[in-house]
Design a protein around this motif. Structure first.
Motif, PDB file in Angstrom:
ATOM      1  N   GLN A   1      48.912-112.945  26.564  1.00  0.00           N
ATOM      2  CA  GLN A   1      49.146-111.218  26.208  1.00  0.00           C
ATOM      3  C   GLN A   1      50.823-111.611  27.046  1.00  0.00           C
ATOM      4  O   GLN A   1      50.982-110.751  26.443  1.00  0.00           O
ATOM      5  CB  GLN A   1      48.765-110.504  27.886  1.00  0.00           C
ATOM      6  N   SER A   2      51.204-113.278  26.834  1.00  0.00           N
ATOM      7  CA  SER A   2      52.174-113.439  27.126  1.00  0.00           C
ATOM      8  C   SER A   2      53.479-113.140  26.163  1.00  0.00           C
ATOM      9  O   SER A   2      53.138-113.301  24.739  1.00  0.00           O
ATOM     10  CB  SER A   2      52.439-114.873  27.760  1.00  0.00           C
ATOM     11  N   LYS A   3      54.234-112.338  26.429  1.00  0.00           N
ATOM     12  CA  LYS A   3      55.483-111.892  25.320  1.00  0.00           C
ATOM     13  C   LYS A   3      55.823-113.463  24.833  1.00  0.00           C
ATOM     14  O   LYS A   3      56.909-112.995  23.958  1.00  0.00           O
ATOM     15  CB  LYS A   3      56.570-111.383  25.844  1.00  0.00           C
ATOM     16  N   ASP A   4      56.234-113.780  25.624  1.00  0.00           N
ATOM     17  CA  ASP A   4      56.404-115.537  25.104  1.00  0.00           C
ATOM     18  C   ASP A   4      55.918-116.445  23.960  1.00  0.00           C
ATOM     19  O   ASP A   4      56.186-117.378  23.742  1.00  0.00           O
ATOM     20  CB  ASP A   4      57.245-116.705  26.237  1.00  0.00           C
ATOM     21  N   HIS A   5      55.171-115.663  24.160  1.00  0.00           N
ATOM     22  CA  HIS A   5      53.398-116.516  23.591  1.00  0.00           C
ATOM     23  C   HIS A   5      52.558-115.284  22.292  1.00  0.00           C
ATOM     24  O   HIS A   5      52.007-115.208  22.046  1.00  0.00           O
ATOM     25  CB  HIS A   5      52.220-117.016  24.097  1.00  0.00           C
ATOM     26  N   THR A   6      53.751-114.821  21.686  1.00  0.00           N
ATOM     27  CA  THR A   6      53.324-113.901  20.750  1.00  0.00           C
ATOM     28  C   THR A   6      53.388-114.140  19.253  1.00  0.00           C
ATOM     29  O   THR A   6      53.071-113.166  17.873  1.00  0.00           O
ATOM     30  CB  THR A   6      53.831-112.558  20.795  1.00  0.00           C
ATOM     31  N   SER A   7      54.251-115.396  18.734  1.00  0.00           N
ATOM     32  CA  SER A   7      54.736-115.573  17.963  1.00  0.00           C
ATOM     33  C   SER A   7      53.312-116.171  16.346  1.00  0.00           C
ATOM     34  O   SER A   7      52.139-116.177  16.957  1.00  0.00           O
ATOM     35  CB  SER A   7      55.528-116.591  17.299  1.00  0.00           C
ATOM     36  N   GLY A   8      53.111-115.954  15.600  1.00  0.00           N
ATOM     37  CA  GLY A   8      51.938-116.411  14.927  1.00  0.00           C
ATOM     38  C   GLY A   8      51.101-117.161  15.225  1.00  0.00           C
ATOM     39  O   GLY A   8      50.290-117.238  14.685  1.00  0.00           O
ATOM     40  N   LYS A   9      51.931-118.528  15.494  1.00  0.00           N
ATOM     41  CA  LYS A   9      51.348-119.779  15.980  1.00  0.00           C
ATOM     42  C   LYS A   9      50.346-119.778  17.102  1.00  0.00           C
ATOM     43  O   LYS A   9      49.192-120.615  17.493  1.00  0.00           O
ATOM     44  CB  LYS A   9      52.163-120.903  16.661  1.00  0.00           C
TER      45      LYS A   9
END
Length: 205
Positions: A78-86
């Motif tokens: 859910q973290s906005k810092d962990h939303t990229s493709g990987k």
């Protein structure tokens, strides 16, 4: 398409359990339903220059899974810092996550780890809770016949990761290797800009 299966932590047995059987059946139906004619038609309809049938297979799998209600590009956290493709799963439905791993062999370990990231409790709040992972690779035969780059990860290479990484991969997984087309292969030719371009070559026996 024909394919081979490697079961990690009894993944195939678990996939056939009633809790997962509907989604597992949908995955098998989608893969088995992609014919050589489908691959040729999609490849030849694409407007960009391509060396392999990688994007062709991805597109067909995507369209057919989404049509069955699978979510694409599902975030793990859910973290906005962990939303990229990987930090995203290629597809998810119910308690199953799916990765289509046609990328560089150096990412093989990461592709295998993602279902476990989606299944295990974490210090970062989860957006999805997976119980079974499906990871789809090309076999060595598909890599060659499909015009893939020699550096991509393959089913055979992924299998060598399973024992040394066993304790790091707690999530049960079904690891699928897509076999080469039966009626054609991809041949590379250079265009007037010296780019390698894939061309369909029919197999005649």
């Amino acid at each position: 398409m024909n394919y081979r299966i490697i079961s990690h932590r009894q993944g195939e047995t678990i996939a056939n359990d009633s809790e997962f059987s509907n989604e597992w059946s949908e995955i098998k139906e989608v893969l088995a339903g992609i014919t050589d004619e489908d691959l040729i038609a999609e490849f030849e309809s694409r407007t960009r220059v391509e060396k392999s049938i990688s994007l062709t297979i991805n597109k067909l799998i995507k369209d057919r899974l989404v049509a069955k209600g699978w979510a694409e590009e599902s975030p793990i956290f859910q973290s906005k810092d962990h939303t990229s493709g990987k930090w995203r799963l290629d597809f998810a439905k119910g308690k199953i996550s799916v990765e289509v791993a046609f990328n560089h062999g150096g990412t093989t370990a990461w592709n295998l780890l993602k279902p476990s990231l989606a299944s295990e409790y974490n210090h970062i709040d989860k957006a999805i809770q997976t119980k079974l992972g499906i990871v789809i690779f090309a076999t060595s035969n598909m890599r060659k016949a499909g015009g893939f780059d020699n550096a991509i990860g393959t089913l055979e290479k992924a299998e060598t990761y399973l024992k040394p990484m066993y304790s790091l991969l707690p999530c049960p997984m079904v690891i699928i290797g897509l076999e080469a087309p039966e009626t054609f292969s991809i041949e590379h030719k250079k265009d007037d800009k010296n780019r390698k371009i894939g061309h369909i070559v029919k197999n005649y026996f």
